[in-house]
Scaffold this motif. Structure first.
Motif, mmCIF file in Angstrom:
data_model
loop_
_atom_site.group_PDB
_atom_site.id
_atom_site.type_symbol
_atom_site.label_atom_id
_atom_site.label_comp_id
_atom_site.label_asym_id
_atom_site.label_seq_id
_atom_site.Cartn_x
_atom_site.Cartn_y
_atom_site.Cartn_z
ATOM 1 N N LEU A 114 0.848 -1.195 0.000
ATOM 2 C CA LEU A 114 0.000 0.000 0.000
ATOM 3 C C LEU A 114 0.882 1.242 0.000
ATOM 4 C CD1 LEU A 114 -2.686 -1.070 2.600
ATOM 5 C CD2 LEU A 114 -3.149 -0.530 0.224
ATOM 6 N N VAL A 115 0.544 2.197 -0.852
ATOM 7 C CA VAL A 115 1.332 3.427 -0.984
ATOM 8 C C VAL A 115 0.512 4.607 -0.470
ATOM 9 C CG1 VAL A 115 2.599 4.924 -2.565
ATOM 10 C CG2 VAL A 115 2.442 2.464 -3.029
ATOM 11 N N PRO A 116 0.980 5.355 0.517
ATOM 12 C CA PRO A 116 0.241 6.529 1.000
ATOM 13 C C PRO A 116 0.355 7.690 0.025
ATOM 14 C CG PRO A 116 2.268 6.250 2.242
ATOM 15 C CD PRO A 116 2.222 5.120 1.275
ATOM 16 N N ASN A 117 -0.617 8.585 0.099
ATOM 17 C CA ASN A 117 -0.525 9.782 -0.740
ATOM 18 C C ASN A 117 0.691 10.614 -0.339
ATOM 19 O OD1 ASN A 117 -2.384 10.590 1.667
ATOM 20 N ND2 ASN A 117 -1.710 12.547 0.828
ATOM 21 N N HIS A 118 1.114 11.470 -1.223
ATOM 22 C CA HIS A 118 2.343 12.243 -1.027
ATOM 23 C C HIS A 118 2.230 13.157 0.196
ATOM 24 C CE1 HIS A 118 6.184 13.537 -2.464
ATOM 25 N NE2 HIS A 118 5.832 14.805 -2.479
ATOM 26 N N ASN A 119 3.240 13.079 1.055
ATOM 27 C CA ASN A 119 3.362 13.956 2.228
ATOM 28 C C ASN A 119 2.307 13.720 3.303
ATOM 29 O OD1 ASN A 119 5.640 15.228 1.249
ATOM 30 N ND2 ASN A 119 4.504 16.934 0.344
ATOM 31 N N LEU A 120 1.710 12.550 3.347
ATOM 32 C CA LEU A 120 0.719 12.269 4.385
ATOM 33 C C LEU A 120 1.310 12.424 5.773
ATOM 34 C CD1 LEU A 120 -1.894 11.285 5.632
ATOM 35 C CD2 LEU A 120 -1.317 8.948 4.912
ATOM 36 N N ASP A 121 2.542 11.953 5.970
ATOM 37 C CA ASP A 121 3.135 12.049 7.303
ATOM 38 C C ASP A 121 3.302 13.499 7.735
ATOM 39 O OD1 ASP A 121 5.044 12.102 5.181
ATOM 40 O OD2 ASP A 121 6.669 11.852 6.610
ATOM 41 N N ARG A 122 3.776 14.351 6.833
ATOM 42 C CA ARG A 122 3.961 15.770 7.174
ATOM 43 C C ARG A 122 2.618 16.444 7.458
ATOM 44 N NH1 ARG A 122 8.244 17.548 2.391
ATOM 45 N NH2 ARG A 122 9.705 15.820 2.691
ATOM 46 N N ASP A 123 1.620 16.135 6.628
ATOM 47 C CA ASP A 123 0.300 16.755 6.824
ATOM 48 C C ASP A 123 -0.316 16.349 8.145
ATOM 49 O OD1 ASP A 123 0.554 17.944 4.358
ATOM 50 O OD2 ASP A 123 -0.651 16.452 3.295
ATOM 51 N N PHE A 124 -0.136 15.069 8.517
ATOM 52 C CA PHE A 124 -0.720 14.623 9.787
ATOM 53 C C PHE A 124 -0.020 15.278 10.965
ATOM 54 C CE2 PHE A 124 -1.289 11.964 13.491
ATOM 55 C CZ PHE A 124 -2.673 11.833 13.493
ATOM 56 N N ILE A 125 1.293 15.459 10.882
ATOM 57 C CA ILE A 125 2.011 16.134 11.969
ATOM 58 C C ILE A 125 1.445 17.533 12.189
ATOM 59 C CG2 ILE A 125 4.238 17.118 12.653
ATOM 60 C CD1 ILE A 125 4.106 14.129 13.018
ATOM 61 N N GLU A 126 1.231 18.281 11.114
ATOM 62 C CA GLU A 126 0.660 19.624 11.235
ATOM 63 C C GLU A 126 -0.734 19.568 11.857
ATOM 64 O OE1 GLU A 126 2.148 22.515 10.686
ATOM 65 O OE2 GLU A 126 3.995 21.443 10.184
ATOM 66 N N PHE A 127 -1.534 18.601 11.424
ATOM 67 C CA PHE A 127 -2.875 18.407 11.991
ATOM 68 C C PHE A 127 -2.787 18.096 13.485
ATOM 69 C CE2 PHE A 127 -5.947 15.023 13.158
ATOM 70 C CZ PHE A 127 -7.128 15.740 13.082
ATOM 71 N N ALA A 128 -1.859 17.224 13.861
ATOM 72 C CA ALA A 128 -1.712 16.848 15.269
ATOM 73 C C ALA A 128 -1.253 18.018 16.124
ATOM 74 C CB ALA A 128 -0.722 15.685 15.387
ATOM 75 N N ILE A 129 -0.344 18.818 15.590
ATOM 76 C CA ILE A 129 0.120 19.992 16.341
ATOM 77 C C ILE A 129 -1.021 20.982 16.544
ATOM 78 C CG2 ILE A 129 1.624 22.028 16.220
ATOM 79 C CD1 ILE A 129 3.692 20.251 14.804
ATOM 80 N N GLU A 130 -1.752 21.277 15.489
ATOM 81 C CA GLU A 130 -2.840 22.259 15.577
ATOM 82 C C GLU A 130 -3.951 21.803 16.511
ATOM 83 O OE1 GLU A 130 -4.286 23.370 11.754
ATOM 84 O OE2 GLU A 130 -2.324 24.093 11.050
#
Length: 456
Positions: A261-277
């Motif tokens: 399974l391949v995640p969409n591009h930059n999912l990890d970075r986007d989730f980090i921003e979501f988690a911080i906010e």
């Protein structure tokens, strides 16, 4: 009357000053988190863009040192699984970015599992997922040398794997170790010469650039005995592998997927921003029972890797064109449909990651999701094909977890799931695990006696 007012004003000034200090402290912590993330992303980006330049960093001396450590770990460092049937070597080789400290980081790890035959999929994943990866690797004992060389060559050719990916080994107990020094170089990984090398002698043409340029084809064609679901009578321990990879993930959040399974591009970075906010890394939210569902799709394998959609806009173009569809659409639509793909697909891509809607669990829904690494572990009795993931999702439901579907992220399975795409014993394994799942659901009633939920 003047003195009490002056005293009150003085105390108000003190309170305001304290609040300002707290506010500045929180902002500093947030900025520090973001700076740390930017530094790691910049380094991962640097590796990704300049792989050939950085190959020399992993010298022959480094490879020999790591080979020796891997061999010594097999001889000296394993523990046993709960059933006394498998050797486990935690952190067989560790991501360099983790250093030597074992503290839990405010970050996310992609957790996955595979046999040697699936290791080539990492090459497709790493351009999309720049962060930490934890791999539970299963092999038959006789293929351990091949596993060692495959990992070493992945680390040599892809510095981002060396930097971010940890491997943990699982192999059967009651099989004597072979001579692990029989193959102690990268060259024996070539079972046949790549097509472009057929006119030359194999050994003469295998310089470093040749190995790295042809590595995906080399790994796909490896003639190891260790294949998912076909291991010479040894049941593939997928849930054990997931748990091993999870236990060695040193981050608050994890994303458990399968290796293809391949995640969409930059999912990890986007989730980090979501988690911080949303303050998900803070102590005040650590007990929240929410998992974050990531819709899953499948793509024609002939279009991999060049046509894998990068983001939701590209995904919807691919869906409308007909070469991408929801995961398990043909084989087991009820296993995925409760994600509510229709509603998800109607929502255009947003500028940032967020929760789109919440879904109530229904049998036999088995979504892929991001969660804290405190969610229930996988039941290791489930092996081979069937009910290995749904049993864990069922327990989440019984334990009171909410399933929140995220707006932008997705994963794509490399290949369309069809009835003829499985190994020959799939139906027998499915029936065996179906019976085990019935017992498992009864056990959950005792494990969660006060839960009003049931797995049906």
């Amino acid at each position: 009357m003047g003195f009490p007012w002056r005293q009150a004003i003085f105390f108000l000034v003190i309170i305001i000053a304290v609040l300002q200090v707290i506010h500045i402290s929180l902002l500093s912590r947030l900025e520090a988190l973001r700076n740390d993330r930017r530094k790691r992303n910049a380094l991962a980006f640097k590796f990704d863009k300049n792989d050939h330049e950085h190959q020399l960093i992993y010298t022959i001396k480094d490879i020999e040192k790591d080979r020796k450590l891997l061999l010594e770990a097999v001889k000296e460092s394993s523990v046993l699984d709960a059933f006394g049937e498998m050797h486990i070597i935690n952190n067989w080789i560790r991501a360099e970015s983790l250093g030597s400290r074992n503290h839990i980081r405010k970050d996310i790890t992609l957790v996955t599992q595979t046999s040697i035959s699936g290791l080539h999929n990492l090459i497709t994943i790493i351009p999309h997922w720049k962060g930490l990866i934890s791999v539970g690797l299963f092999t038959l004992t006789k293929d351990i040398s091949t596993a060692i060389e495959a990992i070493l060559v992945l680390r040599k050719c892809y510095p981002v794997i060396r930097f971010n990916t940890s491997f943990h080994l699982v192999y059967p107990l009651h099989v004597p170790l072979p001579d692990l020094t029989m193959h102690n170089d990268l060259y024996h990984l070539f079972p046949t010469s790549p097509p472009s090398l057929s006119s030359k002698s194999q050994k003469e043409s295998l310089d470093d650039n040749t190995i790295c340029n042809h590595l995906p084809q080399i790994l796909v064609s490896l003639k190891s005995s260790s294949l998912n679901y076909d291991n010479e009578g040894v049941p593939f321990p997928n849930n054990l592998l997931r748990n091993v990879a999870r236990r060695n993930s040193l981050t608050q959040f994890i994303f458990v997927t399968d290796i293809d399974l391949v995640p969409n591009h930059n999912l990890d970075r986007d989730f980090i921003e979501f988690a911080i906010e949303n303050r998900l890394f803070e102590e005040e939210t650590k007990d929240e029972k929410t998992v974050y569902v990531v819709p899953s799709y499948e793509i024609d394998s002939s279009l991999v890797p060049d046509h894998i959609p990068q983001d939701k806009r590209e995904l919807m173009l691919a869906v409308n064109s007909g070469y991408v569809r929801p995961f398990y659409y043909e084989l087991c639509w009820k296993c995925q449909k409760y994600t509510d793909y229709e509603a998800w697909q109607k929502e255009p891509q947003s500028n940032k990651l967020n929760i789109l809607f919440e879904v109530f669990w229904h049998d036999p829904w088995e979504p892929f999701y991001i969660s804290r690494n405190t969610v229930p572990m996988y039941d290791e009795r489930f092996r081979q094909y069937g009910f290995n993931r749904i049993s864990q999702v069922c327990e989440l439901h019984m334990a009171g977890y909410r399933f929140s579907v995220l707006n932008n992220p997705f994963v794509i399975h490399k290949g369309m799931k069809r009835s003829d795409s499985f190994h020959k014993d799939k139906d027998l394994e499915l029936e065996k695990n179906r019976i085990l799942f019935r017992h498992f659901k009864n056990e959950l009633k005792d494990r969660y006696p006060h839960s009003s939920r049931r797995c049906y």
